[in-house]
Scaffold this motif. Structure first.
Motif, PDB file in Angstrom:
ATOM      1  N   GLU A  13       0.822  -1.213   0.000  1.00 59.35           N
ATOM      2  CA  GLU A  13       0.000   0.000   0.000  1.00 59.35           C
ATOM      3  C   GLU A  13       0.857   1.264   0.000  1.00 59.35           C
ATOM      4  O   GLU A  13       0.462   2.285  -0.558  1.00 59.35           O
ATOM      5  N   ALA A  14       2.008   1.221   0.659  1.00 61.16           N
ATOM      6  CA  ALA A  14       2.893   2.383   0.717  1.00 61.16           C
ATOM      7  C   ALA A  14       4.309   1.913   0.970  1.00 61.16           C
ATOM      8  O   ALA A  14       4.532   0.891   1.613  1.00 61.16           O
ATOM      9  N   MET A  15       5.265   2.672   0.438  1.00 61.36           N
ATOM     10  CA  MET A  15       6.685   2.378   0.609  1.00 61.36           C
ATOM     11  C   MET A  15       7.400   3.693   0.876  1.00 61.36           C
ATOM     12  O   MET A  15       7.498   4.543  -0.007  1.00 61.36           O
ATOM     13  N   GLU A  16       7.858   3.856   2.105  1.00 56.90           N
ATOM     14  CA  GLU A  16       8.591   5.079   2.477  1.00 56.90           C
ATOM     15  C   GLU A  16      10.067   4.711   2.575  1.00 56.90           C
ATOM     16  O   GLU A  16      10.469   4.012   3.499  1.00 56.90           O
ATOM     17  N   ARG A  17      10.847   5.192   1.632  1.00 56.76           N
ATOM     18  CA  ARG A  17      12.249   4.812   1.551  1.00 56.76           C
ATOM     19  C   ARG A  17      13.127   5.822   2.264  1.00 56.76           C
ATOM     20  O   ARG A  17      12.991   7.030   2.069  1.00 56.76           O
ATOM     21  N   GLY A  18      14.038   5.319   3.089  1.00 52.88           N
ATOM     22  CA  GLY A  18      15.046   6.153   3.710  1.00 52.88           C
ATOM     23  C   GLY A  18      16.387   5.901   3.052  1.00 52.88           C
ATOM     24  O   GLY A  18      16.478   5.176   2.054  1.00 52.88           O
ATOM     25  N   ALA A  19      17.451   6.469   3.599  1.00 49.53           N
ATOM     26  CA  ALA A  19      18.775   6.290   3.020  1.00 49.53           C
ATOM     27  C   ALA A  19      19.215   4.827   3.074  1.00 49.53           C
ATOM     28  O   ALA A  19      19.815   4.317   2.131  1.00 49.53           O
ATOM     29  N   GLN A  20      18.916   4.142   4.180  1.00 48.21           N
ATOM     30  CA  GLN A  20      19.331   2.750   4.329  1.00 48.21           C
ATOM     31  C   GLN A  20      18.225   1.879   4.906  1.00 48.21           C
ATOM     32  O   GLN A  20      18.497   0.797   5.437  1.00 48.21           O
ATOM     33  N   SER A  21      16.999   2.320   4.814  1.00 45.26           N
ATOM     34  CA  SER A  21      15.894   1.553   5.390  1.00 45.26           C
ATOM     35  C   SER A  21      14.607   1.911   4.661  1.00 45.26           C
ATOM     36  O   SER A  21      14.599   2.772   3.780  1.00 45.26           O
ATOM     37  N   ALA A  22      13.550   1.256   5.041  1.00 43.55           N
ATOM     38  CA  ALA A  22      12.242   1.549   4.462  1.00 43.55           C
ATOM     39  C   ALA A  22      11.162   1.213   5.481  1.00 43.55           C
ATOM     40  O   ALA A  22      11.347   0.357   6.354  1.00 43.55           O
ATOM     41  N   VAL A  23      10.040   1.899   5.371  1.00 44.63           N
ATOM     42  CA  VAL A  23       8.835   1.567   6.125  1.00 44.63           C
ATOM     43  C   VAL A  23       7.785   1.156   5.093  1.00 44.63           C
ATOM     44  O   VAL A  23       7.492   1.925   4.162  1.00 44.63           O
ATOM     45  N   ILE A  24       7.272  -0.048   5.235  1.00 42.71           N
ATOM     46  CA  ILE A  24       6.346  -0.599   4.242  1.00 42.71           C
ATOM     47  C   ILE A  24       4.980  -0.807   4.892  1.00 42.71           C
ATOM     48  O   ILE A  24       4.882  -1.334   6.003  1.00 42.71           O
ATOM     49  N   THR A  25       3.947  -0.401   4.182  1.00 44.45           N
ATOM     50  CA  THR A  25       2.573  -0.678   4.598  1.00 44.45           C
ATOM     51  C   THR A  25       2.001  -1.727   3.664  1.00 44.45           C
ATOM     52  O   THR A  25       2.077  -1.584   2.433  1.00 44.45           O
ATOM     53  N   VAL A  26       1.461  -2.787   4.246  1.00 43.22           N
ATOM     54  CA  VAL A  26       0.977  -3.933   3.481  1.00 43.22           C
ATOM     55  C   VAL A  26      -0.510  -4.148   3.775  1.00 43.22           C
ATOM     56  O   VAL A  26      -0.917  -4.134   4.943  1.00 43.22           O
ATOM     57  N   ARG A  27      -1.298  -4.353   2.717  1.00 44.81           N
ATOM     58  CA  ARG A  27      -2.698  -4.718   2.909  1.00 44.81           C
ATOM     59  C   ARG A  27      -2.798  -6.234   2.996  1.00 44.81           C
ATOM     60  O   ARG A  27      -2.348  -6.948   2.104  1.00 44.81           O
ATOM     61  N   GLY A  28      -3.393  -6.711   4.100  1.00 51.53           N
ATOM     62  CA  GLY A  28      -3.572  -8.147   4.305  1.00 51.53           C
ATOM     63  C   GLY A  28      -4.590  -8.389   5.394  1.00 51.53           C
ATOM     64  O   GLY A  28      -4.211  -8.672   6.542  1.00 51.53           O
ATOM     65  N   PRO A  29      -5.884  -8.272   5.092  1.00 50.80           N
ATOM     66  CA  PRO A  29      -6.929  -8.378   6.127  1.00 50.80           C
ATOM     67  C   PRO A  29      -6.900  -9.681   6.920  1.00 50.80           C
ATOM     68  O   PRO A  29      -7.166  -9.677   8.125  1.00 50.80           O
ATOM     69  N   LEU A  30      -6.553 -10.785   6.271  1.00 49.96           N
ATOM     70  CA  LEU A  30      -6.531 -12.063   6.995  1.00 49.96           C
ATOM     71  C   LEU A  30      -5.410 -12.096   8.024  1.00 49.96           C
ATOM     72  O   LEU A  30      -5.640 -12.431   9.188  1.00 49.96           O
ATOM     73  N   VAL A  31      -4.192 -11.729   7.607  1.00 49.02           N
ATOM     74  CA  VAL A  31      -3.059 -11.859   8.525  1.00 49.02           C
ATOM     75  C   VAL A  31      -3.085 -10.830   9.650  1.00 49.02           C
ATOM     76  O   VAL A  31      -2.424 -11.022  10.673  1.00 49.02           O
ATOM     77  N   VAL A  32      -3.850  -9.738   9.483  1.00 47.09           N
ATOM     78  CA  VAL A  32      -3.954  -8.769  10.585  1.00 47.09           C
ATOM     79  C   VAL A  32      -5.178  -9.016  11.459  1.00 47.09           C
ATOM     80  O   VAL A  32      -5.397  -8.310  12.441  1.00 47.09           O
ATOM     81  N   SER A  33      -5.952 -10.049  11.122  1.00 39.51           N
ATOM     82  CA  SER A  33      -7.188 -10.301  11.881  1.00 39.51           C
ATOM     83  C   SER A  33      -6.921 -10.592  13.351  1.00 39.51           C
ATOM     84  O   SER A  33      -7.771 -10.320  14.199  1.00 39.51           O
ATOM     85  N   ASP A  34      -5.749 -11.135  13.664  1.00 38.52           N
ATOM     86  CA  ASP A  34      -5.397 -11.384  15.065  1.00 38.52           C
ATOM     87  C   ASP A  34      -4.020 -10.802  15.387  1.00 38.52           C
ATOM     88  O   ASP A  34      -3.355 -11.226  16.328  1.00 38.52           O
ATOM     89  N   ALA A  35      -3.606  -9.796  14.606  1.00 37.89           N
ATOM     90  CA  ALA A  35      -2.280  -9.215  14.794  1.00 37.89           C
ATOM     91  C   ALA A  35      -2.223  -8.342  16.036  1.00 37.89           C
ATOM     92  O   ALA A  35      -3.243  -7.850  16.518  1.00 37.89           O
ATOM     93  N   ARG A  36      -1.014  -8.173  16.535  1.00 40.49           N
ATOM     94  CA  ARG A  36      -0.757  -7.264  17.639  1.00 40.49           C
ATOM     95  C   ARG A  36       0.607  -6.633  17.387  1.00 40.49           C
ATOM     96  O   ARG A  36       1.379  -7.112  16.555  1.00 40.49           O
ATOM     97  N   HIS A  37       0.885  -5.563  18.104  1.00 45.49           N
ATOM     98  CA  HIS A  37       2.190  -4.921  17.977  1.00 45.49           C
ATOM     99  C   HIS A  37       3.287  -5.932  18.331  1.00 45.49           C
ATOM    100  O   HIS A  37       3.206  -6.613  19.352  1.00 45.49           O
ATOM    101  N   GLY A  38       4.279  -6.053  17.468  1.00 49.07           N
ATOM    102  CA  GLY A  38       5.369  -6.988  17.712  1.00 49.07           C
ATOM    103  C   GLY A  38       5.179  -8.354  17.088  1.00 49.07           C
ATOM    104  O   GLY A  38       6.084  -9.194  17.162  1.00 49.07           O
TER     105      GLY A  38
END
Length: 198
Positions: A13-38
């Motif tokens: 859904e989104a890709m925020e690129r840094g100099a040596q890293s990235a923050v990625i947002t992924v759409r996945g309703p099934l895998v987040v159905s019971d997700a928690r931080h960590g």
């Protein structure tokens, strides 16, 4: 730990690129159905840690080492990705032992369609050759597969209709990169045989 049985075909859904890293947002309703931080979710075979999520998406941090060793850096908004939650204790073990620690990348060299399956041949990095054997297990973009043929420079896998339909491997083209994780048991055996007396 994972098993290489893809649960959901997600989307970047989104890709925020840094100099040596990235923050990625992924759409996945099934895998987040019971997700928690960590929580751990494998994205194209790479074990990543959920830092934020809602009912449809989750965000992960991807460091330089992961971008260097995997094909995640080549993803774009809209790219499909294979998703699998970490295996629950007591769950069914449908694939093989998968850590989500990518050993390297390969390139798809050939796709040969059969009547109901397809044989896909990939390059085999020199550093991984000793771990790949015919009829052995390998993880390709997070999918647990059996090696159907191997040479010094290539390996092949046979994809059934379900794999072609429900994973990114059904849509990858010749020249596309894929993430590889070899069988961890082979690496432990090698270490024991070469450093057993240390």
């Amino acid at each position: 730990m994972f098993t290489g049985i893809v649960e959901e075909l997600g989307t970047i859904e989104a890709m925020e690129r840094g100099a040596q890293s990235a923050v990625i947002t992924v759409r996945g309703p099934l895998v987040v159905s019971d997700a928690r931080h960590g929580a751990s979710i494998a994205v194209n075979g790479v074990c990543l840690t959920v830092v934020e999520h809602d009912a449809q998406t989750f965000r992960v941090d991807v460091m330089a080492e992961t971008l260097r060793r995997s094909s995640l850096g080549a993803l774009e908004v809209g790219s499909p990705v294979n998703l699998e939650r970490a295996m629950a204790a007591g769950g069914r073990f449908g694939g093989h032992v998968v850590q989500g620690h990518v050993d390297g990348t390969a390139e798809i060299l050939r796709r040969e369609p059969g009547d109901r399956w397809e044989v896909v041949t990939c390059s085999l990095p020199a550093a991984l050759r000793r771990y790949v054997v015919e009829k052995g297990s390998i993880t390709v973009d997070g999918v647990s597969l059996t090696v159907s043929a191997v040479t010094d420079e290539t390996f092949s896998v046979s994809l059934i209709p379900t794999t072609l339909e429900l994973t990114t491997l059904g849509h990858k083209q010749v020249g596309d990169p894929v993430n590889l994780e070899v069988d961890v048991i082979a690496k432990y055996v090698e270490r024991l045989l070469t450093h057993g007396d240390a």
